[in-house]
Design an enzyme around this catalytic site. Sequence first.
Site, PDB file in Angstrom:
ATOM      1  CG  ASP A  61      34.908  44.479  78.021  1.00  0.00           C
ATOM      2  OD1 ASP A  61      35.263  45.115  79.022  1.00  0.00           O
ATOM      3  OD2 ASP A  61      34.270  43.392  78.089  1.00  0.00           O
TER       4      ASP A  61
ATOM      5  CG  ASN B 247      33.679  50.128  87.345  1.00  0.00           C
ATOM      6  OD1 ASN B 247      32.904  51.049  87.574  1.00  0.00           O
ATOM      7  ND2 ASN B 247      33.460  49.237  86.390  1.00  0.00           N
TER       8      ASN B 247
ATOM      9  CD  GLN C 136      39.439  47.922  90.256  1.00  0.00           C
ATOM     10  OE1 GLN C 136      39.361  48.632  91.255  1.00  0.00           O
ATOM     11  NE2 GLN C 136      40.562  47.739  89.599  1.00  0.00           N
TER      12      GLN C 136
ATOM     13  CG  HIS D  76      39.971  48.022  83.754  1.00  0.00           C
ATOM     14  ND1 HIS D  76      40.319  47.404  84.937  1.00  0.00           N
ATOM     15  CD2 HIS D  76      38.619  47.957  83.683  1.00  0.00           C
ATOM     16  CE1 HIS D  76      39.220  46.971  85.546  1.00  0.00           C
ATOM     17  NE2 HIS D  76      38.182  47.311  84.815  1.00  0.00           N
TER      18      HIS D  76
ATOM     19  CG  HIS E  31      35.224  50.088  81.205  1.00  0.00           C
ATOM     20  ND1 HIS E  31      34.819  48.818  80.848  1.00  0.00           N
ATOM     21  CD2 HIS E  31      35.556  50.012  82.515  1.00  0.00           C
ATOM     22  CE1 HIS E  31      34.900  48.010  81.900  1.00  0.00           C
ATOM     23  NE2 HIS E  31      35.346  48.718  82.926  1.00  0.00           N
TER      24      HIS E  31
END
Length: 120
Positions: free
Chosen positions: A33, A91, A98, A104, A106
């Site tokens: 990230d 999310n 989101q 995605h 995390h």
Amino acid sequence: MAYDKNNIFAKILRGEIPCNKIYENEHTFAFHDVNPQTPIHALVIPKGEYISMIDFSENASETEISSLFKTVTKVARELGVENNGYRILSNIGDDANQEVKHLHIHIFGGCNVGAMICRR
Ligand code: AMP
């Protein structure tokens, strides 16, 4: 809602913008990230065009689905957070804030990641 081919993760997958790649295979891609919230903060995404877990679980193939979750485990192991533990989070939609409309997951780790949900 239609999938937006110009979302930032679609651009990363097409190689149009750089990322700090961790791993990829036929169906999945993992990278760090850009704004890490914990010492380890990675993102695992499917290569297919899926907006969120809803879209993915309803429309992805069994192979894509198993590949995504196997990649999460593999990446966490490669990043060295398996033994001490880590959190995965995805999310979905507006109430979850989101930001990027490409599914995605995390991976947060490298420290105690705190309470499960911060209520404001
Ligand atoms: P979410 O709020 O779940 O949609 O999270 C989107 C995440 O994408 C955030 O944690 C951002 O820091 C991350 N992000 C946005 N742009 C990039 C990028 N170019 N490379 C890596 N991560 C990104």
